[in-house]
Design an enzyme around this catalytic site. Sequence first.
Site, PDB file in Angstrom:
ATOM      1  N   HIS A 154     -30.740  22.191  22.307  1.00 38.11           N
ATOM      2  CA  HIS A 154     -31.777  22.042  23.330  1.00 38.11           C
ATOM      3  C   HIS A 154     -33.093  21.536  22.756  1.00 38.11           C
ATOM      4  O   HIS A 154     -34.027  21.235  23.504  1.00 38.11           O
ATOM      5  CB  HIS A 154     -31.984  23.399  24.018  1.00 38.11           C
ATOM      6  CG  HIS A 154     -32.547  23.293  25.388  1.00 38.11           C
ATOM      7  ND1 HIS A 154     -33.733  23.883  25.761  1.00 38.11           N
ATOM      8  CD2 HIS A 154     -32.079  22.661  26.491  1.00 38.11           C
ATOM      9  CE1 HIS A 154     -33.980  23.615  27.031  1.00 38.11           C
ATOM     10  NE2 HIS A 154     -32.993  22.881  27.504  1.00 38.11           N
ATOM     11  N   LYS A 198     -35.981  19.191  21.374  1.00 37.87           N
ATOM     12  CA  LYS A 198     -36.402  17.813  21.625  1.00 37.87           C
ATOM     13  C   LYS A 198     -37.477  17.481  20.586  1.00 37.87           C
ATOM     14  O   LYS A 198     -38.580  18.021  20.625  1.00 37.87           O
ATOM     15  CB  LYS A 198     -36.978  17.656  23.034  1.00 37.87           C
ATOM     16  CG  LYS A 198     -35.978  17.975  24.176  1.00 37.87           C
ATOM     17  CD  LYS A 198     -36.139  19.375  24.681  1.00 37.87           C
ATOM     18  CE  LYS A 198     -35.388  19.679  25.950  1.00 37.87           C
ATOM     19  NZ  LYS A 198     -33.950  19.606  25.896  1.00 37.87           N
ATOM     20  N   HIS A 254     -40.694  20.729  33.759  1.00 40.70           N
ATOM     21  CA  HIS A 254     -39.615  20.856  32.789  1.00 40.70           C
ATOM     22  C   HIS A 254     -40.203  21.366  31.471  1.00 40.70           C
ATOM     23  O   HIS A 254     -39.481  21.683  30.539  1.00 40.70           O
ATOM     24  CB  HIS A 254     -38.917  19.507  32.585  1.00 40.70           C
ATOM     25  CG  HIS A 254     -37.627  19.595  31.849  1.00 40.70           C
ATOM     26  ND1 HIS A 254     -37.506  19.256  30.519  1.00 40.70           N
ATOM     27  CD2 HIS A 254     -36.390  20.003  32.237  1.00 40.70           C
ATOM     28  CE1 HIS A 254     -36.260  19.447  30.124  1.00 40.70           C
ATOM     29  NE2 HIS A 254     -35.563  19.899  31.144  1.00 40.70           N
ATOM     30  N   LYS A 261     -41.977  24.161  29.075  1.00 41.34           N
ATOM     31  CA  LYS A 261     -41.807  25.600  28.917  1.00 41.34           C
ATOM     32  C   LYS A 261     -42.961  26.109  28.051  1.00 41.34           C
ATOM     33  O   LYS A 261     -43.179  25.615  26.943  1.00 41.34           O
ATOM     34  CB  LYS A 261     -40.479  25.961  28.238  1.00 41.34           C
ATOM     35  CG  LYS A 261     -39.230  25.353  28.926  1.00 41.34           C
ATOM     36  CD  LYS A 261     -38.852  24.052  28.266  1.00 41.34           C
ATOM     37  CE  LYS A 261     -37.495  23.525  28.656  1.00 41.34           C
ATOM     38  NZ  LYS A 261     -37.348  22.985  29.988  1.00 41.34           N
TER      39      LYS A 261
END
Length: 355
Positions: free
Chosen positions: A7, A9, A238, A240
């Site tokens: 997950h 990026k 999107h 967090k």
Amino acid sequence: MAFGTHHTKMMLLLYEEGLRVVIHTSNLIRDDWHQKTQGIWLSPLYPRLPEGSSSLAGESVTNFRSDLVAYLASYNSPSLREWMDIIKQHDLSETRVYLVGSTPGRFQGYDKEKWGHFRVRKILREKGSPITGVESWPVIGQFSSIGSMGSDQSKWLHSEFSESLKSLGKGVKTLPHSENPLQLIYPSVNNVRTSLEGYPAGGSLPYGIQTAQKQPWLHTYFHKWKAETSGRSRAMPHIKTYMRVSPDCQELAWFLVTSANLSKAAWGSLEKNGTQLFIRSYELGVLFLPSAFELPSGTFQVKLNIYSSKKDSSGTFPVPFDLPPERYTGKDRPWVWNIPYVNAPDSHGNIWCPS
């Protein structure tokens, strides 16, 4: 690991002039960069170290370089060894953030504090500045997906996870959760319906009905997505983020932007009577602490309009959404992506009928 994902990026960008590290929340797809709210941390341009430099040269006060190399080493991938060498050849000493990563595995002893929410706990305890009255400062979590939390808040959310996020300095005691609020920001159905993309924005908010039905207790913590400060109320998050904010929402004790959603898979959960941390996913983020920026106040000042161009912006922090968060009303429901919404059309006149 089963039910784990890659997950993270991140970009490692090598130029003739040096190296840049980019840690962000967007996948490399058009929909993520077009009409969403995302977070991105862009490093300084790191110059190459002179030939023959000491192996200790180029490290930052936050230990960022060695932590980044350790994170890449956790992949055990030959193709990343070249990048680990490149990073070691550059001067990362200007970095002022702490790296917070997750990597799949079961970790004990010293290794337990290297990853996930125990990594956050260690940094906040060792590097955080104690603040008078911080026990009553809320922790705010904001995310785009939710995992299974258990049958009630004591199973994970208000035990090990909250204890990590409520650490600050040595010897600070945490109060019972009723006195030490936890506020969670997650888009409501109406947030998604009236967004720039309409219901399709919910395709990037994968909270499933099977999980939601098992934890209705969690929804009592929920607050709407509202971001007038950044002009992004209709651009679904999107991004967090996690932070500790003063009761008057003027100051921050710390701020974290990360790929990690609200899930045990991302942050880790304790096993074997608390001696072992089990993590399923790869995640990466950066933690901002006032002490690393040498701020005498020991806090960041919240920047109320993040695009205002006031000259004296040192020590201010651009929180990307409105504070204080606005709690769900009795009519609000959290967005669940795999059920139909046919009673009210979205901003494009469409309904939502997932297959």
